[in-house]
Design an enzyme around this catalytic site. Structure first.
Site: not given
Ligand code: FAD
Ligand code: SIN
Length: 529
Positions: A114, A238, A286, A347, A382
């Site tokens: 990537e 993104h 990015r 993103h 990031r």
């Molecule tokens: P999340 O997975 O967002 O979970 C948040 C949790 O908090 C959820 O369960 C939600 O319901 C809960 N929550 C929120 N507000 C409240 C509230 N008020 N009360 C109770 N619960 C609440 N990162 C990578 O490293 N590799 C990738 O390939 C990648 N691809 C991505 C593709 C997309 C489309 C997106 C959007 C992001 C991507 N990212 C990627 C970033 C990565 O997915 C996120 O940064 C990561 O998953 C965040 O995880 P988290 O556990 O912090 O939060």
């Molecule tokens: C992607 O698959 O391009 C997302 C990867 C990331 O957000 O880290």
């Protein structure tokens, strides 16, 4: 009086960070996990590309550290970067043990490439890594007798000293008030330790790849409770979100460029990255690629640019990107034969609640992990696929720190019930929709990829006006998830704009025409409540 809670630790969020913490805590403690909406509704399930980890013999920790710090434009904390990157192989091992079916290559894990990475180092499950990771974590949590998963709970605010029946002056966090989205009841969930893992604030922008619930609730709750927040101006856009009038937030993974995709002017076919970063081309970090696309769109009055991988073998494209191929096929686009129309979209939230290597926040009793935090890993931008990794490493760090200090933690006191005696049901839901739309639109137009002080000041003015209206509404009407989210979106918008106005330079994701140069010494933008 509150009922005594059967749980030791409250985890807010059931994504990668929250469930990683819960699974480790559950080796000794009873854990309650609350999630807004469904258990898989956070960003984790949407992740496509994968997880960065040094697993190849030709790769080194030092190279991954350097790539992370080059992307972060000097704002990363070296100690944190080392801590996370050196923790990656163990994190991947734990996921393999949980049964995540990572793609294989002759008996080893297959590594894709990537932008910003000098080596192939992204482990993945096709182009739907997050879905597989979320499913494996949820399965393990559901099977664990020490974990209770409660979906459809919108946490409103953290419970702190001021909510105690007899105020002890401790300033400690004792859990959270949460709205049961199905019954409308608000309950106080108390615990000795609380882990905030509520994800990012992407939905503060009109165009975002993040899911509907990414409204910065965790950042806003921690801020209101008194925790410092930093680098909120560092919002990642993104480069390649699908441009489609019906499907608004479908990501085209960076791995498409990693596997040879070219960015082209849609009319002339010019491979325009040569004009912006001739060495790294489509694999520049990015911020560089997103700004280049933004410039092309603005300069030539385009709606989108093209991302083209049709020069690769059709079988290669279909097997590497089955999710994207299938999705595009339903929209009449065959990516093996024609280019994909793409635009940049918000993103990832690089800033957030300040934490240390032990995942502690400023507030006793509150740990935090994942996208709602600012750990020092990402700096001003990031590096792709470093964020799931951060969730695993800091989710585990929070759990280990809580377990290590468990015996000295006090039990929660009696706290006040949620008071609804002075509110009524809203008769003007339209106010919420109007304000939500307005915030997201001016944040996109005034606080987007390229900023100016004047635009930031305009946004600050709008935020102040809306703030009075939202607080007035919040004070008079019974809470709903929409109202909770609007209040938090507004709070995050304010933190982003205040941070952006404080940074008098262009660094990483913060690019302003008024201060185009880098300041001499990199410094975090730290806001104190
Ligand atoms: P999340 O997975 O967002 O979970 C948040 C949790 O908090 C959820 O369960 C939600 O319901 C809960 N929550 C929120 N507000 C409240 C509230 N008020 N009360 C109770 N619960 C609440 N990162 C990578 O490293 N590799 C990738 O390939 C990648 N691809 C991505 C593709 C997309 C489309 C997106 C959007 C992001 C991507 N990212 C990627 C970033 C990565 O997915 C996120 O940064 C990561 O998953 C965040 O995880 P988290 O556990 O912090 O939060
Ligand atoms: C992607 O698959 O391009 C997302 C990867 C990331 O957000 O880290």
């Amino acid at each position: 009086m509150t009922r005594p809670e059967p749980y030791d630790v409250l985890v807010i969020g059931s994504g990668a960070a929250g469930l990683t913490a819960a699974l480790s805590l559950a080796t000794k403690l009873k854990v309650l996990v609350l999630a807004k909406g469904k258990l898989n509704s956070g960003s984790t399930a949407w992740a496509q590309g994968g997880i960065a980890a040094v697993l190849d013999a030709g790769d080194t920790f030092e190279d991954h550290i350097r790539d992370t710090m080059v992307a972060g434009a000097g704002l990363n904390d070296r100690e944190t970067v080392e801590f996370v990157i050196e923790g990656a192989p163990a994190a991947i091992d734990r996921l393999v043990e949980l049964g995540v079916p990572f793609n294989q290559d002759s008996g080893d894990l297959h590594l894709t490439r990537e932008g910003g990475h000098s080596h192939r180092r992204i482990v993945h499950v096709d182009d739907a890594t997050g879905w597989a990771v979320q499913a494996a974590l949820l399965k393990a949590a559901e099977e664990n007798p020490n974990i209770t998963l409660l979906p459809h709970q919108s946490c409103i605010d953290l419970i702190t000293g001021r909510h105690e029946q007899k105020y002890s002056g401790s300033g400690r966090v004792w859990g959270a008030y949460a709205l049961d989205e199905e019954t409308g009841e608000v309950r106080a969930h108390t615990a000795r330790a609380t882990v905030m893992a509520a994800g990012g604030a992407g939905r503060v922008y009109q165009f975002s790849t993040a899911p509907r619930g990414a409204t910065g609730d965790g950042i806003a709750m921690a801020w209101r409770a008194g925790a410092r927040v930093s680098n909120m101006e560092m919002m990642q856009f993104h480069p390649t979100c699908l441009y489609n009038l019906e499907v608004k937030n479908f990501l085209i993974t960076e791995a498409v460029r990693g596997e040879g995709g070219h960015l082209l002017h849609p009319e002339t076919g010019h491979r325009f990255m040569v004009d912006y970063d001739a060495d790294r081309m489509e694999l520049a970090p990015r911020d560089v690629v997103a700004r280049a696309i933004d410039d092309q769109i603005k300069r030539f009055g385009l709606d989108y640019v093209h991302l083209d991988i049709s020069h690769q073998r059709p079988e290669f494209v279909r097997t590497h990107f089955p999710t994207i191929y299938d999705k595009l096929e339903t929209l009449g686009i065959d990516m093996t034969k024609e280019p994909i129309p793409v635009v940049p979209a918000q993103h990832y939230t690089c800033g957030g609640v300040v934490i240390g290597l032990d995942a502690r926040t400023d507030l006793p009793g509150l740990w935090a992990a994942g996208e709602c935090t600012e750990s020092g890993l990402h700096g001003a931008n990031r590096l792709a696929s470093n964020s799931l990794l951060e969730c695993f490493v800091f989710g585990e760090a929070a759990a280990q720190d809580i377990l290590a200090h468990w015996d000295s933690m006090e039990a929660p006191p009696s706290v006040r019930e949620w008071d609804e005696s002075r509110v009524t049901d809203s008769d003007e839901e339209v106010v919420i929709k109007q304000n939500w739309t307005e915030i997201r639109r001016f944040m996109w137009n005034y606080v987007g990829i390229v900023r100016t002080t004047k635009r930031l000041e305009r946004a600050a003015h709008r935020i102040k006006l809306l703030g009075d209206e939202i607080e007035d509404y919040y004070g008079h009407f019974r809470v709903t998830t929409d109202l909770i989210e609007l209040r938090n979106l507004h709070q995050c918008a304010q933190l982003i704009v205040d941070s952006a106005l404080k940074r008098h330079e262009s660094r990483g994701l913060h690019y302003t025409l008024d201060y185009p140069a880098l300041a001499k010494d990199p410094a975090d933008t730290v806001l104190v409540p």
